[in-house]
Design a protein around this motif. Structure first.
Motif, mmCIF file in Angstrom:
data_model
loop_
_atom_site.group_PDB
_atom_site.id
_atom_site.type_symbol
_atom_site.label_atom_id
_atom_site.label_comp_id
_atom_site.label_asym_id
_atom_site.label_seq_id
_atom_site.Cartn_x
_atom_site.Cartn_y
_atom_site.Cartn_z
ATOM 1 N N ALA B 123 1.050 -1.287 0.235
ATOM 2 C CA ALA B 123 -0.067 -0.133 -0.087
ATOM 3 C C ALA B 123 1.013 0.916 0.178
ATOM 4 C CB ALA B 123 -0.984 -0.021 1.459
ATOM 5 N N MET B 124 2.150 1.453 0.695
ATOM 6 C CA MET B 124 3.284 2.633 0.934
ATOM 7 C C MET B 124 3.746 2.425 -0.740
ATOM 8 S SD MET B 124 4.002 1.344 4.981
ATOM 9 C CE MET B 124 5.243 3.007 4.781
ATOM 10 N N GLU B 125 4.242 1.498 -1.484
ATOM 11 C CA GLU B 125 4.626 1.960 -2.185
ATOM 12 C C GLU B 125 3.371 2.347 -3.523
ATOM 13 O OE1 GLU B 125 6.294 -2.175 -3.207
ATOM 14 O OE2 GLU B 125 7.876 -1.397 -2.330
ATOM 15 N N PHE B 126 2.376 1.969 -3.254
ATOM 16 C CA PHE B 126 1.133 2.391 -3.919
ATOM 17 C C PHE B 126 1.211 3.576 -4.530
ATOM 18 C CE2 PHE B 126 -2.740 2.484 -5.650
ATOM 19 C CZ PHE B 126 -2.991 1.317 -6.802
ATOM 20 N N THR B 127 0.697 4.298 -2.741
ATOM 21 C CA THR B 127 0.842 5.474 -2.732
ATOM 22 C C THR B 127 2.246 6.538 -2.591
ATOM 23 O OG1 THR B 127 0.940 5.418 -0.672
ATOM 24 C CG2 THR B 127 -1.818 4.863 -1.776
ATOM 25 N N GLU B 128 3.787 5.641 -2.774
ATOM 26 C CA GLU B 128 4.408 6.276 -3.048
ATOM 27 C C GLU B 128 4.920 7.297 -1.524
ATOM 28 O OE1 GLU B 128 5.089 8.639 -6.659
ATOM 29 O OE2 GLU B 128 3.963 7.019 -7.678
ATOM 30 N N VAL B 129 4.548 6.757 -1.011
ATOM 31 C CA VAL B 129 4.841 6.497 0.747
ATOM 32 C C VAL B 129 6.298 6.168 1.642
ATOM 33 C CG1 VAL B 129 3.153 8.558 0.479
ATOM 34 C CG2 VAL B 129 3.256 6.159 1.765
ATOM 35 N N ILE B 130 6.511 4.934 0.643
ATOM 36 C CA ILE B 130 7.270 3.496 1.462
ATOM 37 C C ILE B 130 8.906 4.744 2.218
ATOM 38 C CG2 ILE B 130 8.568 3.328 -0.543
ATOM 39 C CD1 ILE B 130 7.212 0.372 1.722
ATOM 40 N N HIS B 131 9.133 5.456 1.135
ATOM 41 C CA HIS B 131 10.831 6.075 1.949
ATOM 42 C C HIS B 131 10.661 6.862 3.100
ATOM 43 C CE1 HIS B 131 8.147 9.413 -0.919
ATOM 44 N NE2 HIS B 131 8.815 10.047 0.248
#
Lengths: 334, 272
Positions: B123-131
């Motif tokens: 989910a975090m990768e999908f919304t680009e907040v994983i970093h």
């Protein structure tokens, strides 16, 4: 796993619990060996089984100090956990059983119970619980009149606490009952009354610990806001009620045995949050273990600092807790 | 069979009745946008849909089952809500926040397993907040925070996503990013999206159907082409709006017309 900075909760839970349990064991040993009577070297030797049992020292350790250490541990754990729950539910980092007046209310309830001649269980427990709930309700009403104004909650609590203090002193002054402890016991807290008879009752707080631990994740979600928690599947009204009632019950169970001990519920959760973060699934067990160690050590100081006799443990917790809290507040506000 | 059925629903906010006997259906996989003037009852309707607001009459059903019959956790597994403003005064990290979305799927104590961590990561990768995983929510910008909350909602794995003005405080690039995210979610995961928005052009570009609410009643419901007409908008919003065609997409395009310009034009030709 490339989620930087995230340790799975069970790993963190195990590490934190082990480390803090070790600290608690050391604190218990210190509590058993230290004190005004009996050199601590001899006591260590006795506990470790290095010397022949000495009847007097054995009696001091197991009949005087052991119940007292247990009482200190239970009270410390309950007060710091109570503080943690109140802080999360009221969304106010300064909330604490003593400052909110909840401890004061249950003390008034307990004294009234003693005057009415109630037995310790269930009469006294119940009257003390009712006292704490009455104060909690009053403080919540005072604090809720203006939505989001957390200062009025604390101000209300402080005033209710002052009022309870006055009632306690009034009741003790007019009564001739010998069972009632000295005023200083109720106002500053004292663990010297610990005896084996108070221990079964303190087992009553263990189910409270377990229940709050199981509800730690809903507590996290409640911190993100009522609507947000509800949208993620938390029954907000039921959870808040269960947690508030459990925390109050826990505090009122201990007040009868220890009087009013302040700042424990403020100091311990604050330090732990700074070190461990905000996840209550970690904070709840951490508060129980650290609160227990903390009050054992405070009581040890209260027993051993004065050259003659001892002082109230509430003096130590206030002397340690208040400046520490101010410095934490200072660091946070900068 | 409709996914969501709203039947004769009335809602009260404080002492005021804000929704009066509204009925509508939402189909599976639809991108459904609720528009309308301020105070029309859009947010209240959305909250009622997510079970956060009591109904004074009528009923709301999901898969023919009244939402009152769902347990809180069941409902949270069916619907996820992204509120308009996200409280950031609590000190949780991004990863902790996203993982909270797993709560309705977990038992007592809610300790997440490997699968939950994987879902959160996706989910975090999908919304680009994983970093940002280890950062605290309060340290993020508005757009980042919004994407974290959307990641949390995705982590909830519900089939319906409810959003209350998710683009309100964002610049055009971030608005687009959120809307494209929704579009991808809908196409890839077959998630039904119900969104409240004030942005008529975003609504026109992305929505399958629009609901135009005014004073708590349904003014119009239909495709953007059916709802976003000059007559309809002028009547509902009480101001002059120019509606023409988006040259790129052929969808209705809405432009604001200032009072001064409106006065000159109507004097010249009587027509806009």
């Amino acid at each position: 796993m490339n989620m930087i900075g995230y340790t799975p909760v069970y790993k963190k839970l195990i590490t934190v619990t082990l480390v803090l349990a070790l600290i608690l064991v050391v604190s218990i040993l210190l509590g058993l060996t230290g004190g005004s009577s009996g050199g601590s070297g001899a006591a260590w030797a006795l506990i470790l089984g290095l010397v022949e049992p000495d009847a007097t020292l054995e009696a001091i350790i197991w009949q005087l100090r052991w119940p007292r250490v247990l009482l200190a541990a239970t009270v410390g754990a309950s007060l710091s956990l109570g503080g943690l729950v109140f802080q999360a539910l009221l969304r106010n980092p300064l909330a604490e059983p003593y400052i909110l007046g909840v401890s004061g209310g249950s003390a008034v309830g307990a004294i009234l119970g003693i005057l009415a001649g109630f037995s310790v269980f269930p009469g006294l427990t119940l009257s003390s619980f009712v006292g704490s709930l009455a104060v909690l309700l009053l403080v919540l009403l005072l604090g809720n009149r203006k939505e989001g104004n957390s200062d009025s909650l604390l101000l209300g609590g402080v005033m209710v606490n002052a009022f309870c203090g006055a009632i306690i002193m009034f009741l003790i002054s007019i009564s001739k009952t010998v069972q009632i402890q000295k005023i200083i016991f109720w106002l500053m807290g004292d663990l010297s009354a610990a005896g084996t008879e108070s221990l079964p009752l303190l087992l009553g707080v263990l189910p409270c610990f377990l229940l709050i631990f199981l509800l730690a994740q809903p507590l996290n979600l409640l911190l993100t806001g009522r609507e947000s928690a509800s949208a993620m599947g938390v029954n907000v009204v039921v959870m808040s009620l269960v947690l508030l009632l459990t925390a109050s019950l826990m505090v009122s169970l201990t007040v009868c045995h220890s009087g009013l001990i302040g700042f424990v519920g403020l100091t311990i959760p604050h330090i732990l949050r700074l070190v461990l973060g905000s996840d209550h699934r970690i904070l709840v067990p951490a508060c129980i273990l650290t609160g227990a160690s903390y009050l054992i050590l405070c009581d040890l100081l209260a027993r051993s600092l004065p050259s003659q006799g001892e002082m109230s443990v509430g003096i130590v917790t206030a002397l340690v807790g208040a400046p520490l809290f101010i410095s934490l507040l200072w660091r946070e506000s900068r | 069979m409709s996914l969501v059925g709203i039947h004769g629903v009335s809602l009260r906010y404080g002492d005021r009745q804000v929704i009066s006997r509204v009925s509508l259906q939402i189909e599976t996989g639809e991108f459904f946008v609720i528009i309308g003037p301020n105070g029309a009852g859009k947010t209240t309707l959305l909250k009622a849909l997510s079970g956060l607001h009591p109904l004074i009459e009528g009923d709301i059903q999901i898969r023919q089952r009244p939402i009152g019959d769902y347990t809180k956790k069941e409902l949270a597994r069916t619907l996820a809500l992204v509120p308009q403003q996200v409280n950031a005064d609590f000190p949780f990290t991004v990863a902790e926040t996203v993982l909270m979305g797993r709560y309705p799927h977990l038992g007592l104590l809610a300790v997440e397993g490997k699968r939950d961590l994987e879902l959160a990561e996706q989910a975090m990768e999908f919304t680009e907040v994983i970093h940002l995983a280890g950062r605290r929510l309060g340290q993020l910008s508005g757009g980042e925070r919004q994407r974290v909350i959307i990641a949390r909602a995705i982590c909830q794995q519900s089939e319906i996503l409810l959003l209350d003005e998710p683009t309100a405080f964002l610049d055009p690039a971030h608005q687009l990013r959120i809307m494209d995210l929704m579009e991808r979610l809908r196409l890839r995961e077959k998630i039904t999206i119900v969104m409240v928005s004030h942005d008529l052009n975003l609504a026109s570009t992305y929505a399958d159907r629009l609901l135009l609410l005014k004073d708590g009643t349904v003014e119009n419901i239909g495709t953007p082409r059916e709802v976003l007409t000059r007559e309809q908008l002028t009547k509902s919003y009480g101001c002059t709006l120019l509606v023409d065609e988006n040259p790129l997409l052929g969808t209705p395009r809405v432009s604001l017309v200032s009072e001064k310009v409106a006065a000159t034009i109507s004097k010249d030709s009587g027509e806009l």
